[in-house]
Design a protein around this motif. Structure first.
Motif, PDB file in Angstrom:
ATOM      1  N   PRO A 141       1.270  -1.320  -0.510  1.00  0.00           N
ATOM      2  CA  PRO A 141      -0.053  -0.103  -0.204  1.00  0.00           C
ATOM      3  C   PRO A 141       0.917   0.947   0.284  1.00  0.00           C
ATOM      4  N   LEU A 142      -0.099   2.059  -0.524  1.00  0.00           N
ATOM      5  CA  LEU A 142       0.883   3.952  -0.183  1.00  0.00           C
ATOM      6  C   LEU A 142       0.581   4.226   0.668  1.00  0.00           C
ATOM      7  N   VAL A 143       1.228   5.466   0.733  1.00  0.00           N
ATOM      8  CA  VAL A 143       1.092   6.000   2.450  1.00  0.00           C
ATOM      9  C   VAL A 143       1.343   7.396   1.874  1.00  0.00           C
ATOM     10  N   ASP A 144       0.236   8.137   2.883  1.00  0.00           N
ATOM     11  CA  ASP A 144       1.253   9.929   2.364  1.00  0.00           C
ATOM     12  C   ASP A 144       2.138   9.909   3.573  1.00  0.00           C
ATOM     13  N   GLY A 145       3.044  10.438   3.794  1.00  0.00           N
ATOM     14  CA  GLY A 145       3.856  10.924   4.455  1.00  0.00           C
ATOM     15  C   GLY A 145       4.046  12.393   4.129  1.00  0.00           C
ATOM     16  N   TRP A 146       3.098  12.872   5.026  1.00  0.00           N
ATOM     17  CA  TRP A 146       3.342  14.547   5.075  1.00  0.00           C
ATOM     18  C   TRP A 146       3.847  15.369   5.840  1.00  0.00           C
ATOM     19  N   HIS A 147       5.347  15.662   5.691  1.00  0.00           N
ATOM     20  CA  HIS A 147       6.893  15.838   6.503  1.00  0.00           C
ATOM     21  C   HIS A 147       6.166  16.385   7.700  1.00  0.00           C
ATOM     22  N   GLU A 148       4.992  17.539   7.725  1.00  0.00           N
ATOM     23  CA  GLU A 148       5.090  18.086   9.477  1.00  0.00           C
ATOM     24  C   GLU A 148       4.260  17.160  10.104  1.00  0.00           C
ATOM     25  N   ALA A 149       4.008  16.180  10.263  1.00  0.00           N
ATOM     26  CA  ALA A 149       2.987  15.401  10.877  1.00  0.00           C
ATOM     27  C   ALA A 149       3.890  13.627  10.782  1.00  0.00           C
ATOM     28  N   TRP A 150       5.178  13.479   9.922  1.00  0.00           N
ATOM     29  CA  TRP A 150       5.343  12.484  10.063  1.00  0.00           C
ATOM     30  C   TRP A 150       5.923  11.589  11.782  1.00  0.00           C
ATOM     31  N   PRO A 151       6.209  10.548  11.773  1.00  0.00           N
ATOM     32  CA  PRO A 151       5.100   9.646  11.561  1.00  0.00           C
ATOM     33  C   PRO A 151       4.226   9.855  11.524  1.00  0.00           C
ATOM     34  N   ASP A 152       3.441  10.128  12.392  1.00  0.00           N
ATOM     35  CA  ASP A 152       2.280  10.473  13.272  1.00  0.00           C
ATOM     36  C   ASP A 152       0.720   9.324  11.589  1.00  0.00           C
ATOM     37  N   PRO A 153       0.666   7.743  12.748  1.00  0.00           N
ATOM     38  CA  PRO A 153      -0.196   7.458  11.325  1.00  0.00           C
ATOM     39  C   PRO A 153      -1.188   8.254  11.500  1.00  0.00           C
TER      40      PRO A 153
END
Length: 158
Positions: free
Chosen positions: A118-130
């Motif tokens: 699967p692909l996940v959004d790696g939004w840098h401001e929130a990474w790694p909060d699922p």
């Protein structure tokens, strides 16, 4: 009904900016380096083109699918080499697509759905909060179909 991956790859060749294909040897070298195998969608993509820009060329490409040589752990892509530890995200998440402004699309090689990562959004401001880094596609072909149809950051409009 899902669009066949072969049709999506033809569309990339016709209307976007693909790189030359990876060789089987380059794929083998990549898999040895990272310690995981490409799933069937990713393998087909990289044998077709070793990375691509969608819609526009760099630096304005909304999607830059990384060549094998540029794929790194998400935590390294987002935070830098000094932060390659579990405090900065799981080791199973790998950045495969640069979507501008320090954000990436990630494959989670610890999970598979129907033999695909699967692909996940790696939004840098929130990474790694699922809670803020949602799954955005069930597979690489699912991502390509939706990106080519719906454009930049389609998951933000859902």
């Amino acid at each position: 009904m899902a669009t066949p991956l072969s049709s999506l790859l033809e569309d990339i060749s016709r209307a976007h900016f693909p790189h030359p294909p990876a060789t089987p040897e380059e794929i083998e070298e990549f898999e040895q380096r990272v310690g995981w195998r490409l799933d069937p969608d990713l393998r087909a993509f990289y044998l077709h083109c070793n990375g691509a820009e969608l819609f526009k060329r760099l630096p304005d490409a909304p999607y830059r699918i990384l060549p094998l040589s540029k794929i790194v752990r998400a935590r390294v892509a987002i935070f830098g080499k000094k932060n390659d530890d579990d405090a900065h995200g799981p080791a199973s998440m790998w950045a495969i697509c640069d979507v501008q402004d320090g954000n990436y699309l990630l494959v989670d090689v610890a999970r598979q759905e129907n033999g695909r990562y699967p692909l996940v959004d790696g939004w840098h401001e929130a990474w790694p909060d699922p809670k803020y880094c949602d799954q955005i596609a069930t597979s690489f072909s699912d991502f390509l179909e939706r990106a080519l149809r719906d454009g930049q950051a389609y998951w933000l409009n859902e």
